[in-house]
Each structure stands twice: as structure tokens, then as C-alpha cells.
Write an enzyme that holds these catalytic residues in place. Sequence first.
Site, mmCIF file in Angstrom:
data_model
loop_
_atom_site.group_PDB
_atom_site.id
_atom_site.type_symbol
_atom_site.label_atom_id
_atom_site.label_comp_id
_atom_site.label_asym_id
_atom_site.label_seq_id
_atom_site.Cartn_x
_atom_site.Cartn_y
_atom_site.Cartn_z
ATOM 1 N N SER A 169 0.235 -6.965 5.129
ATOM 2 C CA SER A 169 -0.435 -7.548 3.961
ATOM 3 C C SER A 169 -0.237 -9.064 3.940
ATOM 4 O O SER A 169 -1.185 -9.813 3.664
ATOM 5 C CB SER A 169 0.143 -6.922 2.687
ATOM 6 O OG SER A 169 -0.344 -7.579 1.548
ATOM 7 N N GLY A 184 7.470 0.955 5.097
ATOM 8 C CA GLY A 184 6.307 1.855 5.120
ATOM 9 C C GLY A 184 5.250 1.484 4.091
ATOM 10 O O GLY A 184 4.329 2.249 3.834
ATOM 11 N N ASP A 210 -2.180 -2.098 10.707
ATOM 12 C CA ASP A 210 -2.304 -1.990 9.247
ATOM 13 C C ASP A 210 -2.935 -3.224 8.611
ATOM 14 O O ASP A 210 -3.174 -3.233 7.406
ATOM 15 C CB ASP A 210 -0.919 -1.781 8.610
ATOM 16 C CG ASP A 210 -0.500 -0.324 8.641
ATOM 17 O OD1 ASP A 210 -1.327 0.530 9.016
ATOM 18 O OD2 ASP A 210 0.661 -0.046 8.296
ATOM 19 N N LYS A 251 0.857 -1.207 0.000
ATOM 20 C CA LYS A 251 0.000 0.000 0.000
ATOM 21 C C LYS A 251 0.881 1.242 0.000
ATOM 22 O O LYS A 251 2.038 1.212 0.430
ATOM 23 C CB LYS A 251 -0.926 0.037 1.219
ATOM 24 C CG LYS A 251 -0.248 -0.032 2.609
ATOM 25 C CD LYS A 251 0.193 1.297 3.194
ATOM 26 C CE LYS A 251 0.837 1.191 4.562
ATOM 27 N NZ LYS A 251 1.567 2.369 5.022
ATOM 28 N N GLY A 254 3.620 -1.579 4.296
ATOM 29 C CA GLY A 254 2.696 -2.528 4.922
ATOM 30 C C GLY A 254 2.912 -3.982 4.531
ATOM 31 O O GLY A 254 1.977 -4.792 4.665
ATOM 32 N N GLY A 305 4.478 -6.701 5.792
ATOM 33 C CA GLY A 305 4.206 -7.738 6.795
ATOM 34 C C GLY A 305 2.715 -7.832 7.099
ATOM 35 O O GLY A 305 2.157 -8.922 7.219
HETATM 36 P P1 ATP Z 1 5.386 -1.367 10.099
HETATM 37 O O1 ATP Z 1 4.518 -0.179 9.901
HETATM 38 O O2 ATP Z 1 4.747 -2.478 10.911
HETATM 39 O O3 ATP Z 1 6.798 -1.053 10.503
HETATM 40 P P2 ATP Z 1 6.254 -1.703 7.378
HETATM 41 O O4 ATP Z 1 5.329 -1.740 6.233
HETATM 42 O O5 ATP Z 1 7.081 -0.477 7.505
HETATM 43 O O6 ATP Z 1 5.422 -2.008 8.647
HETATM 44 P P3 ATP Z 1 7.058 -4.486 7.263
HETATM 45 O O7 ATP Z 1 7.672 -4.945 5.995
HETATM 46 O O8 ATP Z 1 5.703 -4.952 7.590
HETATM 47 O O9 ATP Z 1 7.224 -2.932 7.349
HETATM 48 O O10 ATP Z 1 8.086 -4.904 8.426
HETATM 49 C C1 ATP Z 1 7.990 -4.449 9.754
HETATM 50 C C2 ATP Z 1 8.718 -5.457 10.659
HETATM 51 O O11 ATP Z 1 7.948 -6.648 10.694
HETATM 52 C C3 ATP Z 1 10.089 -5.841 10.144
HETATM 53 O O12 ATP Z 1 11.023 -5.398 11.077
HETATM 54 C C4 ATP Z 1 10.093 -7.360 10.058
HETATM 55 O O13 ATP Z 1 11.153 -7.937 10.746
HETATM 56 C C5 ATP Z 1 8.787 -7.809 10.701
HETATM 57 N N1 ATP Z 1 8.033 -8.828 9.920
HETATM 58 C C6 ATP Z 1 7.282 -9.794 10.444
HETATM 59 N N2 ATP Z 1 6.697 -10.532 9.493
HETATM 60 C C7 ATP Z 1 7.065 -10.023 8.313
HETATM 61 C C8 ATP Z 1 6.768 -10.369 6.963
HETATM 62 N N3 ATP Z 1 5.951 -11.380 6.646
HETATM 63 N N4 ATP Z 1 7.319 -9.608 5.994
HETATM 64 C C9 ATP Z 1 8.121 -8.568 6.320
HETATM 65 N N5 ATP Z 1 8.440 -8.221 7.579
HETATM 66 C C10 ATP Z 1 7.918 -8.920 8.568
#
Ligand code: ATP
Length: 292
Positions: free
Chosen positions: A104, A98, A136, A11, A100, A102
Site C-alpha cells: 500500500s 498480512g 499486492d 487490506k 499489505g 508495504g
Molecule cells: P507481504 O505479503 O509482502 O509479506 P505484508 O502485508 O505481510 O506483506 P509488509 O508490511 O508489506 O507485510 O512487510 C513485508 C516486508 O516488506 C517486511 O519484511 C518489511 O521489511 C518490508 N518492507 C519494505 N517496505 C516496507 C514498508 N514501506 N512498510 C513495511 N514494510 C516494508
Amino acid sequence: MKQVTLTSPSKINLFLEVLGRRDDGYHEICSIVVLTELCDTIILERRTSGITIWARDPKVPSGPDNLCHRAADLLLRYSGAHGGVNIRIEKHIPIAGGMGGGSSNAAATLWGLNLLYDLGWPREELTCLGSELGSDVPLFFCREAAFVRGRGERVDELAALAPRWLVIANPGMEISTASVYRRLRLPLTSEKAGFTMRNLVESGQEEAALSYCFNRLEDVVLEAYPSVANLKQRLLLLGASPVLVSGSGPTVFGIMREAEMAKRVASSLVESGIAAVACRTLEKNPLFATGE
Ligand code: ATP
């Protein structure tokens, strides 16, 4: 059914206002979110018991910390299903970027397990369960786009914008969302601009809607991470408009007028060593291509 393959989209936040900190420590937000073609693939396979995670990228947590693991554990326990699941994650969405990713992946796991075990949970209940996993997660159950409030659990369906070309660029670091919120010093804010933007989207005035693009977290990220500020500046100079940090960053996206231009800009960033892709915003959530 023995195996199911799901498309797990990323997203971008076209609008993100932070309205204040709640007593429970979460922040109250108002956000307009659209999904993009930059997607992960999640493959779920039934097993008799236990949950395993496999991902080629070593940065993806492989144990119970993975949001897919937590999602599977939660749904298997709540539903009383007898069995387990092997989860394979093909990662393309930047981690902690940023976008989303994980969250998703967690929504895709809930949706896929529901199919794999024929549990019959309606989308609304999976959305509710998702909010226990992360703020999220619920938005990834939207059909097209989402108007998000509360700490993320209040998701109103929003009609998607016509597909737009984007350049999505990541300066190659991870930022924790919590650290950005800790640095945030909030002025008096309001969700008024979010409602205005939503009304413009709903009445088909998309160009006018895009003039409301905004991210309250952006100044914090740009100040703390000069490489993100440079990337934003570079995308603006290359003709993207508007250009915004997505969520808590560090991913930056810019809207481009034409496909060719988007591809050219993405290639020039890649040549200078920055991870970048040209892709479009989505009109439909690709998660529901499986099972509905
Ligand atoms: P957030 O706002 O939660 O920080 P984001 O979109 O910036 O989300 P994500 O890729 O979701 O970032 O990763 C956030 C954290 O979640 C990472 O530090 C990672 O170690 C952990 N994580 C847990 N499961 C997953 C997954 N399936 N894919 C990516 N990261 C994951």
C-alpha cells in the site's frame, strides 16, 4: 507542488483461494479484498535529486529495500522526471502482518509522485507499474474493493460492502509470505466460491456473501503459530464472526456487529498485551482523496 500527503490503507482478505503454483514460481490466486481504516500516512517532498526514507519505527527498512524507495526509483526512471523525493512514513499498519502495508505504501508513493511531478500517468498505468514492485501493489489502486486474480495483477473493481466494524489483532510477530506458501500443501482447489461470493456482494446480499469468508493460507499459519490459533479462538469466544487470518498472517480480524462491542473487545485484548484496534472497513480508497 512541493509536498503531498497521502493516506495509505491496509487490506483484509475476505476470501483467498490458492489455485496452484505457476512456472514462474508465483502462485495463482483468487481473492476478495476490502480496505480498512487502519492506515499509514506517507508524506512526499520534492528534492533536487536522490531518494530518502524516514520512519520513526526502526522496523521499517530505511534504504533501497523499502518498497516506497523502489516505487519512487521506478517511476522517476520510467518517467524521466528530473529530481528526487524525501519520503516520510508514519506507520500504523502491522509490518509483515498480512495486511499489505508495504504494498500500500508503494502504491501511495506512485500515486503521490505522479502528482508531485505532474506526470499525468493514468491510474491504470500506475497499477501496471505497481505489479513490477509486488503482487499486492495493484489492488491498492482499486476505488472501493477488489476481486483479485492471477498472481495479484488482475484486479477487477468490486463495490465495497457497507462499512463493517472489525477488531484487528496482531500477536506481535512477523511472518514472511514466502514461508507460508512454502509450507502450503494444495488439494484440488477452484475459484468457484470466490465468484459466488463476488456475485453475492455485487447483488447486495452481503450477509450471504460473508458466509463464504475463507483463507486457504489460514490452516498453515494456525498450525505453525499456536499464538495465532489462540487469538482466533479468543476473538470467536468474544463474539466476532467470522474470524480469519488476513493474507499470510499473523494479523487476525473479526467482524463485529456493533461499534461498542468492537471497541470493548479491542480494549480487552490491549489490556492483556495484544496489539489490537477497533476500526471499520472502508467504502472508498482514501488514496484518491489526494489529487482526484
Ligand atoms: P507481504 O505479503 O509482502 O509479506 P505484508 O502485508 O505481510 O506483506 P509488509 O508490511 O508489506 O507485510 O512487510 C513485508 C516486508 O516488506 C517486511 O519484511 C518489511 O521489511 C518490508 N518492507 C519494505 N517496505 C516496507 C514498508 N514501506 N512498510 C513495511 N514494510 C516494508
